[in-house]
Design an enzyme around this catalytic site. Structure first.
Site, PDB file in Angstrom:
ATOM      1  N   GLY A  14       0.838  -1.208   0.000  1.00  0.00           N
ATOM      2  CA  GLY A  14       0.000   0.000   0.000  1.00  0.00           C
ATOM      3  C   GLY A  14       0.870   1.254   0.000  1.00  0.00           C
ATOM      4  NE  ARG A  75      -1.975  -4.740  -1.792  1.00  0.00           N
ATOM      5  CZ  ARG A  75      -1.555  -4.245  -0.628  1.00  0.00           C
ATOM      6  NH1 ARG A  75      -0.588  -4.828   0.034  1.00  0.00           N
ATOM      7  NH2 ARG A  75      -2.119  -3.169  -0.120  1.00  0.00           N
ATOM      8  CG  ASP A 106       3.750  -7.026   7.590  1.00  0.00           C
ATOM      9  OD1 ASP A 106       3.140  -6.572   6.589  1.00  0.00           O
ATOM     10  OD2 ASP A 106       3.178  -7.603   8.522  1.00  0.00           O
ATOM     11  CB  THR A 129       2.545   0.727   6.103  1.00  0.00           C
ATOM     12  OG1 THR A 129       1.206   0.390   6.412  1.00  0.00           O
ATOM     13  CG2 THR A 129       3.391   0.416   7.321  1.00  0.00           C
ATOM     14  CB  ILE A 130      -1.169   5.156   6.674  1.00  0.00           C
ATOM     15  CG1 ILE A 130      -2.278   4.151   6.385  1.00  0.00           C
ATOM     16  CG2 ILE A 130      -0.763   5.910   5.420  1.00  0.00           C
ATOM     17  CD1 ILE A 130      -3.609   4.829   6.101  1.00  0.00           C
ATOM     18  CG  ASP A 131      -2.614   0.332   8.704  1.00  0.00           C
ATOM     19  OD1 ASP A 131      -3.357   1.312   8.570  1.00  0.00           O
ATOM     20  OD2 ASP A 131      -2.761  -0.738   8.099  1.00  0.00           O
ATOM     21  CG  ASP A 133       0.807  -2.493  10.227  1.00  0.00           C
ATOM     22  OD1 ASP A 133       1.725  -1.872   9.669  1.00  0.00           O
ATOM     23  OD2 ASP A 133      -0.010  -3.186   9.612  1.00  0.00           O
ATOM     24  NE  ARG A 175      -7.306  -4.265   6.277  1.00  0.00           N
ATOM     25  CZ  ARG A 175      -6.310  -4.433   5.410  1.00  0.00           C
ATOM     26  NH1 ARG A 175      -5.728  -5.601   5.279  1.00  0.00           N
ATOM     27  NH2 ARG A 175      -5.909  -3.444   4.665  1.00  0.00           N
TER      28      ARG A 175
HETATM   29  P1  ATP Z   1       0.764  -3.026   3.376  1.00  0.00           P
HETATM   30  O1  ATP Z   1       1.188  -2.863   4.830  1.00  0.00           O
HETATM   31  O2  ATP Z   1       0.324  -1.761   2.778  1.00  0.00           O
HETATM   32  O3  ATP Z   1      -0.184  -4.172   3.159  1.00  0.00           O
HETATM   33  P2  ATP Z   1       2.820  -4.803   2.477  1.00  0.00           P
HETATM   34  O4  ATP Z   1       4.218  -4.576   2.080  1.00  0.00           O
HETATM   35  O5  ATP Z   1       2.613  -5.605   3.748  1.00  0.00           O
HETATM   36  O6  ATP Z   1       2.122  -3.397   2.567  1.00  0.00           O
HETATM   37  P3  ATP Z   1       1.825  -7.001   0.849  1.00  0.00           P
HETATM   38  O7  ATP Z   1       0.808  -7.019  -0.235  1.00  0.00           O
HETATM   39  O8  ATP Z   1       1.602  -7.889   2.013  1.00  0.00           O
HETATM   40  O9  ATP Z   1       2.008  -5.470   1.275  1.00  0.00           O
HETATM   41  O10 ATP Z   1       3.240  -7.387   0.198  1.00  0.00           O
HETATM   42  C1  ATP Z   1       3.725  -6.714  -0.941  1.00  0.00           C
HETATM   43  C2  ATP Z   1       4.327  -7.698  -1.903  1.00  0.00           C
HETATM   44  O11 ATP Z   1       5.445  -8.362  -1.301  1.00  0.00           O
HETATM   45  C3  ATP Z   1       3.423  -8.835  -2.343  1.00  0.00           C
HETATM   46  O12 ATP Z   1       2.545  -8.452  -3.376  1.00  0.00           O
HETATM   47  C4  ATP Z   1       4.429  -9.868  -2.826  1.00  0.00           C
HETATM   48  O13 ATP Z   1       4.857  -9.592  -4.135  1.00  0.00           O
HETATM   49  C5  ATP Z   1       5.603  -9.656  -1.867  1.00  0.00           C
HETATM   50  N1  ATP Z   1       5.555 -10.693  -0.811  1.00  0.00           N
HETATM   51  C6  ATP Z   1       4.837 -10.703   0.306  1.00  0.00           C
HETATM   52  N2  ATP Z   1       5.021 -11.846   1.008  1.00  0.00           N
HETATM   53  C7  ATP Z   1       5.883 -12.600   0.276  1.00  0.00           C
HETATM   54  C8  ATP Z   1       6.471 -13.891   0.438  1.00  0.00           C
HETATM   55  N3  ATP Z   1       6.211 -14.658   1.492  1.00  0.00           N
HETATM   56  N4  ATP Z   1       7.317 -14.326  -0.534  1.00  0.00           N
HETATM   57  C9  ATP Z   1       7.611 -13.559  -1.591  1.00  0.00           C
HETATM   58  N5  ATP Z   1       7.072 -12.341  -1.807  1.00  0.00           N
HETATM   59  C10 ATP Z   1       6.225 -11.855  -0.900  1.00  0.00           C
END
Ligand code: ATP
Length: 327
Positions: A14, A75, A106, A129-131, A133, A175
């Site tokens: 995000g 993503r 994360d 990330t804005i949360d 978390d 969340r």
């Molecule tokens: P937000 O806090 O906004 O959700 P985020 O970084 O946690 O941000 P995610 O969609 O969970 O967002 O992860 C971003 C991208 O990281 C995923 O679309 C994927 O490509 C990659 N990713 C996440 N987990 C894995 C994993 N276990 N193995 C490989 N790639 C991963």
């Protein structure tokens, strides 16, 4: 260990305000140390496609005050597969990129860690990330801006709430953690705050609203985090209160994605600038698999693994302060 001559920077997951300021900082720190920098479009998706852009100090002018991320975010399902990551590695090698700065949450860090373990590729994380978390930092990028945006909106909702003697349920993002709800609740003078961490019970909510009415309050605002522990969403809460306290005229406001937008606050711009410098300097010092964070106003590093697995805890003092303030 291979000398680092070129760093790739990307935003993933995000978006959050401050991501552009962090990209700018990474690019300019690279320029300062006379190494090259490439922007990777659309997170891991762009990495797999080799969608890169060469960046220099001047390419990132005029973006410190812009919300979102000019490199775009995405993503990527393909990056979750071995074949996808193999292709990403091939593209990075082809572009002579030696190390990565991943700005995201994360999930993005987990992807970075897996990639490092498979290809021994240096990776540093910046929490965007804005949360708020993520463990290992008191503030993630964008969190402070979001608090200011949401408080501003609730002030406006308060104007209409008090003009019509209404009760408003306002849903804010969060969340898994109640940082946003708790802070904006105290900052905007909410009567009650419902968060994912604690179930204060619906009976208590009714009791508090009864007391508010009796004490002569002309409006009430209840902040509800998306994942609040009562298990009821804002619309169900509205129905519940209308059933039990018919004297209340209830409205609902779901703030949604506007919470993620807007120009970053000064705090987020400064934080992004500090984090970008630390991320690049850490890579040049031969470090990897770390997340840059802010602890007691010092820029620090935490192992990515710890940042991913750790829990970001709410400040329980704020619950007590809110209780006292809403008398
Ligand atoms: P937000 O806090 O906004 O959700 P985020 O970084 O946690 O941000 P995610 O969609 O969970 O967002 O992860 C971003 C991208 O990281 C995923 O679309 C994927 O490509 C990659 N990713 C996440 N987990 C894995 C994993 N276990 N193995 C490989 N790639 C991963």
């Amino acid at each position: 260990m291979k000398e680092i001559k070129k760093i790739g920077v990307m935003t993933s997951g995000g978006d959050s305000p401050g991501m552009n300021a962090a990209i700018r900082s990474v690019v300019r720190t690279c320029a300062f140390y006379k190494i090259e920098c490439a922007g990777i479009y659309r997170g891991y998706e762009g990495m797999i496609e080799g969608d890169f852009i060469e960046l220099n100090a001047r390419s990132v002018k005029g973006i410190i005050n812009k919300g979102g991320t000019f490199l775009k975010s995405a993503r990527s399902k393909a990056f979750r597969t071995k074949e996808g990551r193999q292709e990403a590695y091939k593209q990075l090698k082809k572009a002579n990129i030696d190390a990565l700065v991943v700005i995201g949450g994360d999930g993005s860090f987990t992807g970075g860690l897996v990639f490092n373990q498979e290809f021994d590729f240096p990776v540093m994380g910046i929490p965007g990330t804005i949360d708020n978390d993520i463990a290992g930092t008191s503030h993630t990028l964008g969190y402070d801006t979001t608090l200011n945006t949401v408080v501003d909106v609730i002030d406006k909702i308060r104007d209409t709430a008090s003009s019509h003697n209404r009760l408003f349920f306002v849903e804010v993002m969060g969340r898994d953690v109640g940082h946003i709800a708790l802070n904006v609740g105290v900052g905007a003078g909410a009567e009650e705050i419902l968060i994912p961490e604690e179930d204060l019970g619906l009976e208590r909510l009714l009791e508090s609203l009864r007391r508010s009415k009796e004490s002569g309050k002309s409006s009430s605002i209840v902040i509800v985090a998306e994942g609040d522990k009562t298990g009821k969403n804002v619309f169900e809460l509205k129905d519940y209160v209308e059933e039990n306290l018919p004297e209340y005229e209830v409205r609902v406001s779901v703030l949604g994605h506007m919470q993620r937008g807007g120009s970053p606050s000064c705090f987020d711009r400064v934080l992004a600038s500090r984090m970008g410098v630390k991320a690049v300097e850490s890579l040049l010092d031969g470090k990897s698999n770390l997340m840059v964070g802010l602890i007691n106003d010092k820029i620090t590093v935490t192992p990515l693994e710890k940042a991913i697995k750790g829990q970001s805890k709410i400040n329980k003092e704020l619950i007590r302060v809110s209780d006292i303030m809403s008398i």
